[in-house]
Design an enzyme around this catalytic site. Structure first.
Site, short mmCIF file in Angstrom:
data_model
loop_
_atom_site.label_atom_id
_atom_site.label_comp_id
_atom_site.label_asym_id
_atom_site.label_seq_id
_atom_site.Cartn_x
_atom_site.Cartn_y
_atom_site.Cartn_z
NE ARG A 165 0.91 -9.82 2.77
CZ ARG A 165 0.85 -8.29 2.85
NH1 ARG A 165 1.10 -7.70 4.14
NH2 ARG A 165 0.58 -7.76 1.67
N GLY B 111 -8.67 -15.53 0.06
CA GLY B 111 -7.49 -15.46 1.07
C GLY B 111 -6.93 -14.16 0.83
CG LEU C 91 -4.22 -0.35 -3.07
CD1 LEU C 91 -3.63 -1.89 -3.27
CD2 LEU C 91 -2.97 0.74 -3.43
CB CYS D 96 -7.14 -7.40 2.46
SG CYS D 96 -5.81 -6.18 2.29
N GLY E 253 -15.47 -21.02 -5.91
CA GLY E 253 -14.03 -21.58 -5.79
C GLY E 253 -13.49 -22.23 -4.71
CE LYS F 206 -9.69 -1.87 3.28
NZ LYS F 206 -9.39 -1.99 1.81
CB VAL G 179 -0.84 -0.01 1.20
CG1 VAL G 179 -1.58 1.23 1.41
CG2 VAL G 179 -2.08 -1.08 0.88
CE LYS H 121 -5.66 -9.51 -6.00
NZ LYS H 121 -6.51 -8.39 -5.98
CG LEU I 1 -22.05 -12.64 -7.39
CD1 LEU I 1 -23.25 -12.54 -8.36
CD2 LEU I 1 -22.47 -13.15 -6.13
P1 NAD Z 1 3.08 -4.60 4.03
O1 NAD Z 1 3.43 -5.65 5.15
O2 NAD Z 1 3.30 -4.87 2.57
O3 NAD Z 1 3.78 -3.26 4.36
C1 NAD Z 1 3.87 -2.49 5.70
C2 NAD Z 1 5.34 -2.04 5.78
O4 NAD Z 1 5.29 -1.17 6.94
C3 NAD Z 1 6.48 -3.04 5.81
O5 NAD Z 1 7.43 -2.88 4.79
C4 NAD Z 1 7.08 -2.78 7.27
O6 NAD Z 1 8.42 -2.87 7.11
C5 NAD Z 1 6.67 -1.08 7.57
N1 NAD Z 1 6.68 -0.90 8.72
C6 NAD Z 1 6.04 -1.24 9.66
N2 NAD Z 1 6.18 -0.60 11.04
C7 NAD Z 1 6.88 0.48 10.65
C8 NAD Z 1 7.54 1.54 11.20
N3 NAD Z 1 7.45 1.81 12.60
N4 NAD Z 1 8.41 2.39 10.52
C9 NAD Z 1 8.65 2.26 9.22
N5 NAD Z 1 8.07 1.12 8.67
C10 NAD Z 1 7.35 0.16 9.20
O7 NAD Z 1 1.56 -4.14 4.06
P2 NAD Z 1 0.54 -3.62 3.36
O8 NAD Z 1 -0.17 -4.83 2.28
O9 NAD Z 1 0.98 -2.65 2.52
O10 NAD Z 1 -0.52 -3.10 4.07
C11 NAD Z 1 -0.46 -1.96 5.06
C12 NAD Z 1 -1.87 -1.85 5.44
O11 NAD Z 1 -2.92 -1.53 4.32
C13 NAD Z 1 -2.69 -2.98 6.03
O12 NAD Z 1 -3.33 -2.25 7.31
C14 NAD Z 1 -3.57 -3.43 5.12
O13 NAD Z 1 -4.57 -4.06 5.81
C15 NAD Z 1 -4.06 -2.16 4.35
N6 NAD Z 1 -4.28 -2.65 3.05
C16 NAD Z 1 -3.68 -3.47 2.21
C17 NAD Z 1 -4.05 -3.87 0.88
C18 NAD Z 1 -3.40 -4.63 -0.12
O14 NAD Z 1 -3.81 -5.09 -1.12
N7 NAD Z 1 -2.26 -5.19 0.51
C19 NAD Z 1 -5.15 -3.13 0.45
C20 NAD Z 1 -5.84 -2.00 1.00
C21 NAD Z 1 -5.48 -1.66 2.30
#
Ligand code: NAD
Length: 438
Positions: free
Chosen positions: A334, A264, A160, A267, A260, A211, A18, A327, A257
């Site tokens: 994850r 997973g 996203l 999120c 499968g 969200k 993100v 996917k 819809l």
């Molecule tokens: P991620 O694990 O890929 O990235 C998180 C990053 O934060 C890691 O690189 C980690 O090292 C860093 N981090 C943690 N603590 C830190 C700190 N104190 N200082 C600096 N860096 C730090 O996670 P993600 O998939 O990007 O998800 C982030 C958030 O967004 C989550 O809450 C997730 O639920 C939400 N989200 C994810 C998606 C998705 O598709 N992955 C979509 C929407 C929302």
């Protein structure tokens, strides 16, 4: 006269899926963005132009914005806070064993921002968090900021999807902004002004809930169709036809819809679990969502049963697996359904030979030496007793089925994503099993 574009200095804490995508996209629309991560390897890679994740189009966009000097990387949160006015928290919020979201990274980031901030800041929570987290973030900043700076906490959840993240960010269905005052609203509107999408402005708690409620609703759609798929199997109906007929009703919509092996990823499982937990804490027993989780688990169990029924015994059988990522178009493993399915087949003594176009490395980190990894989809098939499909990568649609038939010891395909038409597969000489088709 055209309006002058207002640009801001932004920091993103967390350069994961993100943070990296959102930060890069906000640089692309003109802002100065500093991405900070405490994972030194990640930042070292980014500084060398190496993208630590697979996301289509991201490498080019990062390169372009680094060259334009709008995008920089650092491990120093202090530096990032000093050099920016608006700080996005985009850290991970993984599930604890209780299902509760682990907010220690959000709390840690809030504390570090507070300790470093010397002047007014807008602190934007982009991570997915339970309702009322914004209040906790504000309390933390008050507690740890010795200079008693003025600040605003905003909730700006991200919608996203991995695999189409850049397009999703730059062309979203809506932008949700939860604020406590007009000052923060104005700044957030300026940040997103170049993106043409409806802006939904709410209070902070409502934005947080949008969200969790959105992801849980989508997960519920998947579990609903998987439950209907089961009824199709028991009654002899066809889930493709049922889903198509349902989806034409605009109140229902055709998305999510696809029957499968269940949802997973990083999120849905965690957000559904966290929503159930926060509801419980607030005094509401969210039974509907508990059933969504249960049906999702059943979808995987039923698929394993299908494999066992197709092969009779799985012990010592060689099973080819196509698709490991949760996917298509991502390397993210994850909570991928493939993990549970492969672990069970391996525990039962099957010899697993897997291929994934992008997730071989990330899968190796989760599944280790339990399975043999192949760099080519056909190599995985040689002498296998069956082919199991777990991710619906587009490239599987271009398969040379004659070759597959030649390479497999037994022409059995068990497709957990309903990628192909049963009749066509049977005409090609396969015994083809899928989900919810009679
Ligand atoms: P991620 O694990 O890929 O990235 C998180 C990053 O934060 C890691 O690189 C980690 O090292 C860093 N981090 C943690 N603590 C830190 C700190 N104190 N200082 C600096 N860096 C730090 O996670 P993600 O998939 O990007 O998800 C982030 C958030 O967004 C989550 O809450 C997730 O639920 C939400 N989200 C994810 C998606 C998705 O598709 N992955 C979509 C929407 C929302």
């Amino acid at each position: 006269m055209p309006k002058k574009k207002i640009t801001h200095k932004l920091a993103f804490i967390g350069a994961g899926y993100v943070g990296l995508v959102s930060g890069t996209c906000l640089a692309e629309i003109g802002h100065s963005v500093i991405l900070v991560d405490n994972n030194k390897d990640k930042i070292a890679k980014l500084k060398k132009g190496v993208i630590p994740i697979y996301e289509p189009g991201l490498e080019e966009l990062v390169k372009k914005n680094v060259e334009a000097r709008r995008l920089t990387f650092t491990v120093s949160l202090k530096k990032a806070v000093a050099e920016s006015d608006i700080i996005f928290i985009a850290v991970n919020t993984p599930p604890q064993t209780s299902g509760k979201a682990d907010l220690s990274y959000v709390a840690g980031a809030a504390r570090e921002i507070a300790e470093a901030a010397e002047a007014y800041k807008v602190v934007v929570d982009k991570s997915t968090v339970p309702v009322q987290t914004g209040e906790r973030v504000a309390d933390t900043i008050k507690q740890y900021n010795k200079r008693k700076i003025d600040f605003d906490v905003v909730s700006n959840p991200e919608f996203l999807r991995e695999g189409s993240a850049i397009k999703d960010f730059l062309e979203p269905d809506r932008i949700v902004i939860g604020v406590t005052n007009k000052r923060a609203e104005k700044i957030m509107r300026e940040i997103y002004a170049p993106i043409k999408a409806p802006v939904v402005v709410t209070d902070v708690k409502s934005a947080e809930l949008i969200k969790h409620a959105s992801n849980s609703f989508l997960a519920a759609k998947i579990s609903f169709i998987n439950a209907v798929a089961r009824i199709c199997e028991l009654s002899g109906a066809n889930i493709d036809e049922v889903a198509a007929g349902m989806g034409m009703d605009i109140r229902i919509g055709k998305h999510f819809l696809q029957a499968g092996i269940g949802y997973g990823g990083s999120c849905f499982p965690k957000d559904v679990a966290a929503f159930i937990t926060i509801a419980d804490e607030l005094g509401y027993n969210f039974e509907l969502l508990k059933a969504v989780e249960e049906i999702n688990e059943q979808a995987q169990q039923l698929f394993l049963l299908k494999i066992e029924q197709a092969l009779w015994v799985t012990k010592e059988k060689k099973i080819a697996v196509w698709g490991l990522a949760f996917k298509p178009n991502t390397d993210d493993m994850r909570n991928a359904p493939s993990i549970g399915i492969i672990k069970k087949l391996h525990a039962d003594g099957a010899d697993i030979h897997a291929f994934d176009p992008q997730a071989l490395e990330t899968a190796r980190a989760v599944l280790g030496t339990k399975i043999t990894y192949h760099k080519n989809q056909y190599e995985a098939l040689r002498g296998a007793d069956a082919l199991v499909i777990l991710t619906d990568w587009d490239e599987f649609k271009q398969t040379d089925w004659k070759k597959v038939h030649r390479l497999l010891e037994n022409p059995i395909i068990i497709d957990g994503r309903n990628m192909f038409q049963p009749q066509e597969m049977e005409q090609q000489g396969f015994v083809y099993h899928s989900v919810g088709r009679g």
